[in-house]
Write an enzyme that holds these catalytic residues in place. Structure first.
Site, PDB file in Angstrom:
ATOM      1  N   HIS A  94       2.712   2.192  -4.587  1.00  0.00           N
ATOM      2  CA  HIS A  94       3.316   1.696  -5.829  1.00  0.00           C
ATOM      3  C   HIS A  94       2.612   0.461  -6.379  1.00  0.00           C
ATOM      4  O   HIS A  94       3.148  -0.230  -7.240  1.00  0.00           O
ATOM      5  CB  HIS A  94       4.809   1.447  -5.628  1.00  0.00           C
ATOM      6  CG  HIS A  94       5.540   2.723  -5.390  1.00  0.00           C
ATOM      7  ND1 HIS A  94       5.912   3.568  -6.418  1.00  0.00           N
ATOM      8  CD2 HIS A  94       5.886   3.349  -4.241  1.00  0.00           C
ATOM      9  CE1 HIS A  94       6.486   4.638  -5.900  1.00  0.00           C
ATOM     10  NE2 HIS A  94       6.480   4.529  -4.588  1.00  0.00           N
ATOM     11  N   LYS A  96       0.184   8.180  -9.024  1.00  0.00           N
ATOM     12  CA  LYS A  96       1.109   7.296  -9.733  1.00  0.00           C
ATOM     13  C   LYS A  96       0.302   6.417 -10.702  1.00  0.00           C
ATOM     14  O   LYS A  96      -0.019   6.870 -11.787  1.00  0.00           O
ATOM     15  CB  LYS A  96       1.973   6.551  -8.725  1.00  0.00           C
ATOM     16  CG  LYS A  96       2.923   7.556  -8.038  1.00  0.00           C
ATOM     17  CD  LYS A  96       3.726   7.059  -6.858  1.00  0.00           C
ATOM     18  CE  LYS A  96       4.518   8.212  -6.236  1.00  0.00           C
ATOM     19  NZ  LYS A  96       5.125   7.891  -4.945  1.00  0.00           N
ATOM     20  N   THR A 144      -2.058   6.358  -3.370  1.00  0.00           N
ATOM     21  CA  THR A 144      -1.954   7.655  -4.036  1.00  0.00           C
ATOM     22  C   THR A 144      -2.809   7.632  -5.300  1.00  0.00           C
ATOM     23  O   THR A 144      -3.071   6.571  -5.867  1.00  0.00           O
ATOM     24  CB  THR A 144      -0.501   7.997  -4.418  1.00  0.00           C
ATOM     25  OG1 THR A 144      -0.463   9.316  -4.981  1.00  0.00           O
ATOM     26  CG2 THR A 144       0.056   7.033  -5.462  1.00  0.00           C
ATOM     27  N   THR A 179      -7.014  23.262   1.923  1.00  0.00           N
ATOM     28  CA  THR A 179      -8.059  23.217   0.910  1.00  0.00           C
ATOM     29  C   THR A 179      -8.162  21.836   0.281  1.00  0.00           C
ATOM     30  O   THR A 179      -7.153  21.169   0.047  1.00  0.00           O
ATOM     31  CB  THR A 179      -7.766  24.294  -0.158  1.00  0.00           C
ATOM     32  OG1 THR A 179      -7.793  25.562   0.509  1.00  0.00           O
ATOM     33  CG2 THR A 179      -8.801  24.289  -1.266  1.00  0.00           C
TER      34      THR A 179
HETATM   35  C1  LIG Z   1       5.364   8.779  -3.757  1.00  0.00           C
HETATM   36  C2  LIG Z   1       5.136   8.091  -2.450  1.00  0.00           C
HETATM   37  C3  LIG Z   1       4.227   8.608  -1.515  1.00  0.00           C
HETATM   38  C4  LIG Z   1       3.638   9.972  -1.682  1.00  0.00           C
HETATM   39  O1  LIG Z   1       2.608   9.979  -2.597  1.00  0.00           O
HETATM   40  P1  LIG Z   1       2.284  11.350  -3.370  1.00  0.00           P
HETATM   41  O2  LIG Z   1       0.894  11.179  -3.829  1.00  0.00           O
HETATM   42  O3  LIG Z   1       3.300  11.468  -4.459  1.00  0.00           O
HETATM   43  O4  LIG Z   1       2.429  12.452  -2.372  1.00  0.00           O
HETATM   44  C5  LIG Z   1       3.926   7.860  -0.405  1.00  0.00           C
HETATM   45  N1  LIG Z   1       4.485   6.655  -0.185  1.00  0.00           N
HETATM   46  C6  LIG Z   1       5.392   6.141  -1.043  1.00  0.00           C
HETATM   47  C7  LIG Z   1       5.983   4.822  -0.745  1.00  0.00           C
HETATM   48  C8  LIG Z   1       5.758   6.857  -2.182  1.00  0.00           C
HETATM   49  O5  LIG Z   1       6.691   6.370  -3.000  1.00  0.00           O
END
Ligand SMILES: *Cc1c(COP(=O)(O)O)cnc(C)c1O
Length: 431
Positions: free
Chosen positions: A219, A250, A247, A280
């Site tokens: 985040h 987001k 990630t 994959t």
């Molecule tokens: C959303 C989230 C993830 C997972 O990430 P994605 O790319 O959506 O699978 C991992 N850790 C936290 C704290 C998240 O909020």
């Protein structure tokens, strides 16, 4: 055995606990984000315009022209798919470039991309911990499900430390003794309350007691730090954390997850993690789009500045209207409701009456009794959107008989408002 009935009963259970989730059928419009089309249930032919206030595409990068054109170009040049698992036939140049970009972002020797952030935590935590002899995992009690699954999968002993509580973490580190392998896992920014971890303090403790550190910056990446590498970069402690997970879905607006660390840690996870080996790879389109987003946000600070400004403005405006905004120092704007059914009703009213889309946040995502609306302003929301939001929420609060607090008038820091991040501006910044 009546198999069907078992599934129906399981759904009924959720419904009776007011935890049954309904997804809104939305059509995002890249050029008009956060405006989208909503197709109400049973009226798919009568779409209505709504404003999205709960997107985790925090900066609107999913529709950024540099990202979209990178995706289109990659599709035209390389096709739609990756061609296989990385071990068999799926490593392609865009994914190699993406990993170099991510390693550089976090100042680490290497990085490894996964199909999601969820998988990167599962693979990263479980593989690292299981390779360490008799490892003890010290996990913040509010860690995300993907981290919990990683801890579980490792098969290692785990102890929970009280959320963001350095004294408790230290107690557990002392009790574990100097000779035992220890892995501290935590998030830099917790997305439901929007609070930030004392990263420097955790790094100090890790050094003092000889523990490894693993942080989830999901985040925060793209949004904090001079180059968008997250809270660790902002706080100047990136080099003191062993493994940084993030990630691409987001702040970076696309899809996928990754870990960045030393070359040997990355090589070990690459070589041992089944959730990396047997699935994959990300396709070139996604890798190229993510790479463009990371690159853009390394040099452009205007999305970050406007993002923080809009989050602050939204918090102030809601508080001034007497709405119960939870205090934090991040871009997350949680508004407490405290009951699952009311929270769902508030969300429905916002959508149906006001064209405002905010999903209710219920158990198990948050504790029972702390159900809330989680608002995420983006750089592409305008001041007029905030005014509409305040009006809509006050109406919903009154309709549902929810208490409004004493209006809290906090003077806004006087500053020139940043321009809304529209495409032409973003484009100029990208050039
Ligand atoms: C959303 C989230 C993830 C997972 O990430 P994605 O790319 O959506 O699978 C991992 N850790 C936290 C704290 C998240 O909020």
């Amino acid at each position: 055995m009546d198999y069907e009935a078992i599934f129906q009963q399981s759904i009924e259970r959720l419904k009776s606990e007011r935890r049954y989730r309904v997804f809104a059928d939305l059509e995002r419009d890249a050029s008009r984000f956060p405006v989208a089309l909503w197709r109400p249930d049973g009226q798919a032919d009568q779409p209505r315009e709504v404003v999205i206030w709960c997107s985790n595409d925090y900066l609107g990068m999913g529709g950024h022209p540099a990202v979209v054109s990178a995706v289109v170009r990659a599709a035209e040049r390389h096709g739609a798919g990756a061609g296989g698992t990385r071990n068999i036939s799926g490593t392609h140049h865009p994914i190699v470039e993406l990993e170099q970009e991510l390693a550089d972002l976090h100042g680490k020797e290497a990085s490894l991309a996964f199909t999601s952030g969820w998988i990167s935590n599962l693979a990263g935590i479980s593989t690292i911990a299981s390779l360490l002899p008799n490892c003890l995992i010290l996990s913040d009690e509010l860690n995300h499900n993907s981290m919990i699954e990683g801890v579980r999968r490792s098969g290692c002993e785990k102890q929970l430390w009280r959320h963001n509580d350095l004294a408790h973490l230290e107690e557990l580190l002392i009790a574990a003794g100097p000779d035992r392998a220890k892995l501290i896992v935590f998030e830099s920014l917790y997305s439901m309350d929007g609070d930030i971890a004392p990263v420097a303090g955790i790094a100090d403790l890790a050094k003092k007691y000889g523990a490894m550190t693993y942080v989830d910056e999901v985040h925060a990446v793209g949004m904090y730090g001079p180059r968008g590498a997250g809270i660790c970069e902002r706080d100047g402690v990136m080099h003191r954390i062993d493994v940084i997970e993030g990630t691409l879905a987001k702040g970076y607006g696309t899809l996928g997850g990754y870990i960045a660390a030393s070359a040997s840690i990355i090589d070990a996870v690459r070589s041992y993690a089944p959730s990396f080996i047997f699935t994959t790879a990300l396709p070139p389109t996604v890798a190229a789009g993510a790479c463009a987003a990371v690159r853009h946000l390394k040099t452009s600070g205007q999305e970050r500045a406007r993002h923080q400004r809009m989050a602050l403005l939204t918090k102030h405006a809601l508080r001034a209207a007497g709405l119960p905004v939870m205090e934090n120092s991040s871009h997350i704007v949680p508004v407490m409701v405290g009951d699952a059914e009311t929270c769902k009703k508030a969300s429905d009213l916002l959508l149906e009456r006001h064209g405002i889309y905010i999903q209710p946040i219920n158990y198990p995502t948050v504790a029972i009794g702390t159900e809330r609306l989680r608002i995420t302003p983006t750089p592409r929301h305008e001041e007029a959107h905030v005014a509409d939001l305040v009006e809509a929420l006050v109406d919903v609060w009154k309709t549902l008989g929810l208490p409004l607090t004493e209006a809290e008038i906090i003077p806004l820091r006087r500053a020139e408002p940043e321009a809304v991040c529209t495409y032409p501006e973003m484009k100029r910044a990208a050039e």
